[in-house]
Design a protein around this motif. Structure first.
Motif, PDB file in Angstrom:
ATOM      1  N   UNK A   1      10.364  -3.572  -2.660  1.00  0.00           N
ATOM      2  CA  UNK A   1       9.370  -2.717  -2.854  1.00  0.00           C
ATOM      3  C   UNK A   1       9.502  -1.550  -2.170  1.00  0.00           C
ATOM      4  N   UNK A   2       9.874  -1.821  -0.697  1.00  0.00           N
ATOM      5  CA  UNK A   2       9.801  -0.867   0.272  1.00  0.00           C
ATOM      6  C   UNK A   2      11.159   0.341   0.239  1.00  0.00           C
ATOM      7  N   UNK A   3      12.231  -0.340  -0.442  1.00  0.00           N
ATOM      8  CA  UNK A   3      13.373   0.405  -0.820  1.00  0.00           C
ATOM      9  C   UNK A   3      13.196   1.584  -1.643  1.00  0.00           C
ATOM     10  N   UNK A   4      11.771   1.380  -2.506  1.00  0.00           N
ATOM     11  CA  UNK A   4      11.695   2.497  -3.378  1.00  0.00           C
ATOM     12  C   UNK A   4      10.609   3.273  -2.761  1.00  0.00           C
ATOM     13  N   UNK A   5       9.724   2.840  -1.857  1.00  0.00           N
ATOM     14  CA  UNK A   5       8.708   3.497  -1.585  1.00  0.00           C
ATOM     15  C   UNK A   5       9.336   4.519  -0.463  1.00  0.00           C
ATOM     16  N   UNK A   6      10.137   3.965   0.468  1.00  0.00           N
ATOM     17  CA  UNK A   6      10.855   4.959   1.577  1.00  0.00           C
ATOM     18  C   UNK A   6      12.043   4.319   1.813  1.00  0.00           C
ATOM     19  N   UNK A   7      13.293   4.658   1.087  1.00  0.00           N
ATOM     20  CA  UNK A   7      14.703   4.005   1.274  1.00  0.00           C
ATOM     21  C   UNK A   7      15.151   4.192   2.621  1.00  0.00           C
ATOM     22  N   UNK A   8      14.992   5.309   3.250  1.00  0.00           N
ATOM     23  CA  UNK A   8      15.413   5.423   4.796  1.00  0.00           C
ATOM     24  C   UNK A   8      14.951   4.316   5.667  1.00  0.00           C
ATOM     25  N   UNK A   9      13.496   4.312   5.311  1.00  0.00           N
ATOM     26  CA  UNK A   9      12.719   3.567   6.505  1.00  0.00           C
ATOM     27  C   UNK A   9      13.017   2.134   6.328  1.00  0.00           C
ATOM     28  N   UNK A  10      13.419   1.609   4.851  1.00  0.00           N
ATOM     29  CA  UNK A  10      13.859   0.083   4.906  1.00  0.00           C
ATOM     30  C   UNK A  10      15.242  -0.190   5.095  1.00  0.00           C
ATOM     31  N   UNK A  11      16.077   0.643   4.652  1.00  0.00           N
ATOM     32  CA  UNK A  11      17.382   0.391   4.585  1.00  0.00           C
ATOM     33  C   UNK A  11      18.263   0.430   6.206  1.00  0.00           C
ATOM     34  N   UNK A  12      17.599   1.447   6.799  1.00  0.00           N
ATOM     35  CA  UNK A  12      17.995   1.446   8.429  1.00  0.00           C
ATOM     36  C   UNK A  12      17.979  -0.162   8.994  1.00  0.00           C
TER      37      UNK A  12
ATOM     38  N   UNK B   1       0.685  -1.287   0.114  1.00  0.00           N
ATOM     39  CA  UNK B   1      -0.057  -0.145   0.144  1.00  0.00           C
ATOM     40  C   UNK B   1       0.898   1.011  -0.051  1.00  0.00           C
ATOM     41  N   UNK B   2       0.430   2.510  -0.230  1.00  0.00           N
ATOM     42  CA  UNK B   2       0.955   3.715  -0.396  1.00  0.00           C
ATOM     43  C   UNK B   2       1.848   4.021   1.058  1.00  0.00           C
ATOM     44  N   UNK B   3       1.197   3.227   2.194  1.00  0.00           N
ATOM     45  CA  UNK B   3       2.069   3.376   3.476  1.00  0.00           C
ATOM     46  C   UNK B   3       2.978   1.982   4.050  1.00  0.00           C
ATOM     47  N   UNK B   4       3.080   1.300   2.700  1.00  0.00           N
ATOM     48  CA  UNK B   4       4.040   0.210   3.089  1.00  0.00           C
ATOM     49  C   UNK B   4       3.464  -1.058   3.480  1.00  0.00           C
ATOM     50  N   UNK B   5       2.195  -0.932   3.742  1.00  0.00           N
ATOM     51  CA  UNK B   5       1.620  -2.194   4.440  1.00  0.00           C
ATOM     52  C   UNK B   5       1.269  -3.372   3.285  1.00  0.00           C
ATOM     53  N   UNK B   6       1.430  -4.570   3.748  1.00  0.00           N
ATOM     54  CA  UNK B   6       1.468  -5.703   2.847  1.00  0.00           C
ATOM     55  C   UNK B   6       0.066  -5.964   2.271  1.00  0.00           C
TER      56      UNK B   6
ATOM     57  N   UNK C   1      -6.422  -5.636  -9.809  1.00  0.00           N
ATOM     58  CA  UNK C   1      -7.119  -5.580  -8.532  1.00  0.00           C
ATOM     59  C   UNK C   1      -6.836  -4.668  -7.690  1.00  0.00           C
ATOM     60  N   UNK C   2      -5.375  -4.304  -7.390  1.00  0.00           N
ATOM     61  CA  UNK C   2      -4.965  -3.445  -6.479  1.00  0.00           C
ATOM     62  C   UNK C   2      -4.399  -2.025  -6.957  1.00  0.00           C
ATOM     63  N   UNK C   3      -4.936  -1.799  -8.294  1.00  0.00           N
ATOM     64  CA  UNK C   3      -4.784  -0.495  -8.816  1.00  0.00           C
ATOM     65  C   UNK C   3      -3.215  -0.105  -8.889  1.00  0.00           C
ATOM     66  N   UNK C   4      -2.328  -1.186  -9.169  1.00  0.00           N
ATOM     67  CA  UNK C   4      -0.929  -1.111  -8.885  1.00  0.00           C
ATOM     68  C   UNK C   4      -0.351  -0.834 -10.102  1.00  0.00           C
ATOM     69  N   UNK C   5       0.382   0.407 -10.345  1.00  0.00           N
ATOM     70  CA  UNK C   5       0.973   1.013 -11.637  1.00  0.00           C
ATOM     71  C   UNK C   5       2.358   1.245 -11.756  1.00  0.00           C
ATOM     72  N   UNK C   6       3.107   0.693 -10.429  1.00  0.00           N
ATOM     73  CA  UNK C   6       4.360   0.684 -10.215  1.00  0.00           C
ATOM     74  C   UNK C   6       5.232  -0.661  -9.780  1.00  0.00           C
TER      75      UNK C   6
END
Length: 792
Positions: A524-535, A421-426, A452-457
């Motif tokens: 996927x999360x590395x692109x959504x929010x690199x800082x939040x994931x890579x830490x 999701x846009x907030x990184x929920x699975x 189904x999930x309107x996913x374009x990225x």
């Protein structure tokens, strides 16, 4: 949650700092600009010590109080001045060194100093402060080791006043080891110590001080080994004098000066014992290599060291014969000149002792010192490269507001998918087999999920089967299989994803999920929010820099952990979507005040204690520190605004009008604060809600079609994004499945923006560049590029 964000106005002399001015909300208020000095950047020149702070005193120079200076001197108990040594080693002004030491001793973090104590550190950036911190810790460690050595020698009964003075005069670990090594337990008794045990020390002193009174025949004792003949007595005296010369601080300083003014080289060649090692081809550049020690590049030093450790290369330092002749003349006619007229045979003893000291003791010491210094400098440069790359990687702009599909590509075991999701929920996880028979059925399944999930990225990891998976998506997009969605994809570095997927933290976060699917989530999360994931991932596994196994593991970890804390501190966290680890790092390590659950006075910061209220305060969502809340409130009253207007256009206009009518300096005097603090307050009050310094950094590049190496032609001009930088150049992703290399010789001053004309800020991961193809080698998978310009 309090977010720490960067101040919008900083010293013009440090506009090059990438922290400075990012997303500046009132940048237009600065009328005067100064040129950034360009001499601070050289790629082809050796890494010289750079002045870490500007020439002008931007803060208030302060002298260390005599009581504090005395305390420091007593703590270290060395023969040199700590501040002077630190200033010389780091090329930072004494008063800045004083302030940094004081702030460190008060347990202030580097991000805190850079943000809230700018005037005390003369507007240095975080890397420069960290350099000073590292050298300061090394100096303290040297002093501590010296005290330990002295106690050991005292216990062994071999400590003399002269030896203790020599130990306390050592300014490096190499010098300390040089003086101490002959006295280590288990070490073979040196020639000098054997001669001293025979009582020849008095004769040696007389040789220099009163040679006219010295009769060596009087020391001969037939039947006593070492004293049985005049020759043995003379040899013993020579050995003692050679040892004295080699450990004399003034003598060592002089010979080092001679070397600095000479053409000293480092040379590597094939080791005779390498026995046709299969890895020798990797070191073909260094099988017959000679370079001036002042010009050798850090990556060359590390490569030579690695070849030597693998017993493929033999390495030696060549010091010109002129150094020996000049040194010998100076010793005989100056430092070790006999104080009264001496007989020829006694002058010969001094000459022999000088020559023996140089060949047997000083030359090996100089060689070790050069190798140690070169290795240390190369390690620091390599670690600095890691730090810069990691910072750039962490600060890549997040992709907000859209559903993303992370893809961990694979052949036999299929492509693992995670819809986020846009907030990184699975939202959904699955596996599709895009490279086996029945591909159309799998493609239909993929299309169903996207619709189904309107996913374009789509985010594809760059591991095994990446190129083939990219080809499938490009084909499906070109055939409009996802219509009506406008789908695009990007490739991202998946380094560390597999390690993270089996970590305790990943298990805790996604308990009942297959590790391979966790990897897709991480990608996927590395692109959504690199800082939040890579830490969440150990920085050394993120795939940045080079020679990570050739540098000090402890120093690398400390530097990388420091930059992670720094990035989290400056960006801040949204506790509604960020992981526990990231939020904890922001509060416990980077925030200047304790965790909110314990609203006690701040501790360990060396500042006036401030009670942290538990009730909501609008200022908590700004970059303003609680210690300055009272100043911020008074400034709001001065401009006719209120805290509930923070970030609004109305308050911004009020602030702009006030700053136009009165300078920041004048307003700071009115509010009894510093201009630096007021600039930060203005920034915090006027930045829009949700301001993110990463908005000025590039996002991941999404595309819809594939390009291959076979499409490349020499001379073609392309745009790409820097994927990784090394000590020898920058690797650029130009979208053909293989990164191209811009050799450092092609990264020149004229091709860089003024703000990046410093070694530490040249090119970093995520930066967009325009390049020209120089050569293509499909067989070896190599692409040579020339930098045209950096795209702003």
């Amino acid at each position: 949650m309090k977010e720490e964000r960067v101040s919008f106005i900083v010293s013009e002399a440090h506009q090059a700092d990438r922290w400075a001015g990012e997303g500046s909300s009132l940048a237009g208020l600065k009328a005067k600009k100064e040129e950034v000095e360009e001499e601070d950047f050289t790629f082809d020149e050796p890494c010289q010590k750079k002045q870490k702070t500007s020439g002008a005193c931007l803060g208030q120079p302060t002298a260390l109080p005599s009581s504090e200076a005395h305390t420091l001197r007593n703590e270290l108990n060395m023969n040199w001045d700590l501040i002077e040594l630190l200033s010389n080693l780091t090329c930072v002004e004494r008063w800045v060194c004083v302030n940094i030491i004081r702030l460190l001793r008060e347990d202030n973090t580097v991000p805190f100093m850079v943000r809230y104590r700018k005037e005390m550190i003369n507007h240095m950036d975080a890397d420069a402060v960290r350099d000073v911190q590292l050298v300061y810790e090394e100096i303290c460690s040297l002093a501590k080791k010296t005290q330990s050595v002295i106690q050991t020698l005292k216990k062994d009964g071999v400590l003399t006043a002269e030896l203790e003075q020599n130990l306390r005069s050592c300014r490096s670990a190499d010098e300390l080891d040089h003086v101490y090594s002959p006295y280590k337990k288990g070490s073979k008794l040196t020639k000098a110590r054997r001669a001293k045990a025979l009582g020849l020390e008095a004769a040696t002193s007389a040789l220099i001080d009163t040679p006219h009174t010295l009769d060596l025949r009087a020391w001969v004792k037939p039947g006593t080994e070492g004293l049985s003949s005049l020759e043995e007595v003379a040899a013993g005296v020579e050995h003692i004098l050679a040892d004295m010369i080699a450990k004399d601080p003034e003598t060592l300083t002089y010979v080092k000066t001679l070397c600095e003014n000479s053409f000293v080289t480092i040379q590597s060649s094939v080791s005779k014992s390498q026995n046709k090692n299969k890895d020798i081809d990797k070191f073909h550049l260094y099988v017959d290599f000679t370079c001036n020690i002042h010009r050798i590049q850090p990556h060359q030093t590390l490569a030579i060291n690695r070849g030597e450790s693998l017993k493929i290369l033999t390495v030696k330092v060549n010091i010109p014969d002129k150094v020996k002749s000049d040194f010998t003349w100076w010793c005989i006619n100056n430092r070790w000149r006999q104080r009264t007229l001496a007989r020829d045979e006694l002058r010969t003893i001094v000459k022999n002792a000088v020559e023996d000291s140089y060949k047997r003791l000083i030359l090996p010491f100089l060689t070790r010192s050069y190798r140690t210094k070169l290795t240390s400098a190369a390690e620091k440069e390599s670690i600095a490269m890691f730090v810069r790359n990691l910072r750039q990687r962490l600060l890549v702009c997040p992709v907000r507001g859209c559903v993303i599909m992370g893809v961990d590509p694979g052949f036999r075991h299929g492509c693992k998918l995670a819809v986020l999701s846009p907030t990184s929920q699975i939202l959904h996880t699955d596996v599709v087999y895009l490279h086996n028979s029945g591909q159309q059925k799998e493609a239909d399944k993929l299309r169903h999920l996207m619709i189904k999930y309107s996913c374009s990225r789509v985010v594809i990891g760059n591991g095994t089967a990446c190129r083939e998976t990219e080809s499938v998506f490009a084909d499906l997009i070109s055939r409009r299989c996802f219509h009506p969605l406008d789908v695009s994809y990007c490739i991202t570095n998946e380094a560390g994803a597999s390690i993270y997927s089996v970590s305790p933290e990943a298990v805790k976060e996604m308990p009942d999920m297959d590790p391979n699917l966790r990897s897709a989530v991480s990608i996927g999360r590395r692109v959504q929010d690199p800082l939040a994931e890579l830490v969440k991932i150990d920085p050394k596994h993120i795939g940045i820099g080079t020679y990570q196994h050739d540098v000090s593991a402890g120093a690398l970890k400390a530097a990388l952990d420091g930059v992670v804390q720094e990035c989290v501190s400056f960006v801040g966290v949204d506790i509604n979507i960020y992981t526990h680890k990231c939020a904890q790092m922001q509060v416990a390590k980077s925030s200047p005040h304790p965790v909110p659950e314990k609203p006690t006075a701040k501790k360990g910061k060396g500042k006036t204690c401030v009670n942290i209220p538990t009730s909501f305060n609008p200022l908590d969502q700004t970059c303003i520190h609680p210690e300055s809340y009272h100043v911020a409130q008074r400034f709001l009253s001065l401009v006719g605004g209120s805290a509930d207007q923070i970030g609004s256009a109305g308050l911004r206009q009020c602030v702009e009008r006030k700053v136009r009518n009165s300078s920041v300096e004048e307003l700071a005097r009115t509010l009894d604060t510093t201009p630096e603090t007021l600039k930060l307050i203005i920034d915090g009050l006027t930045q829009p809600p949700g301001f993110d310094i990463r908005q000025n950094f590039g996002q991941a590049d999404f595309k819809q079609g594939i390009v291959s190496m076979s499409d490349l032609r020499v001379g073609a001009v392309l745009t790409g994004r820097v994927d990784n930088t090394t000590l020898f150049g920058a690797f650029v992703d130009i979208g053909v499945g293989r990164a191209g290399l811009i050799h450092k010789s092609n990264i020149t001053l004229d091709k860089l923006p003024v703000s990046q004309r410093r070694r530490s800020l040249a090119l970093g991961p995520g930066e967009r560049v325009e390049v020209r193809v120089l050569n293509v080698d499909p067989q070896r998978g190599r692409i040579g590029l020339d930098l045209i310009r950096v795209l702003q």
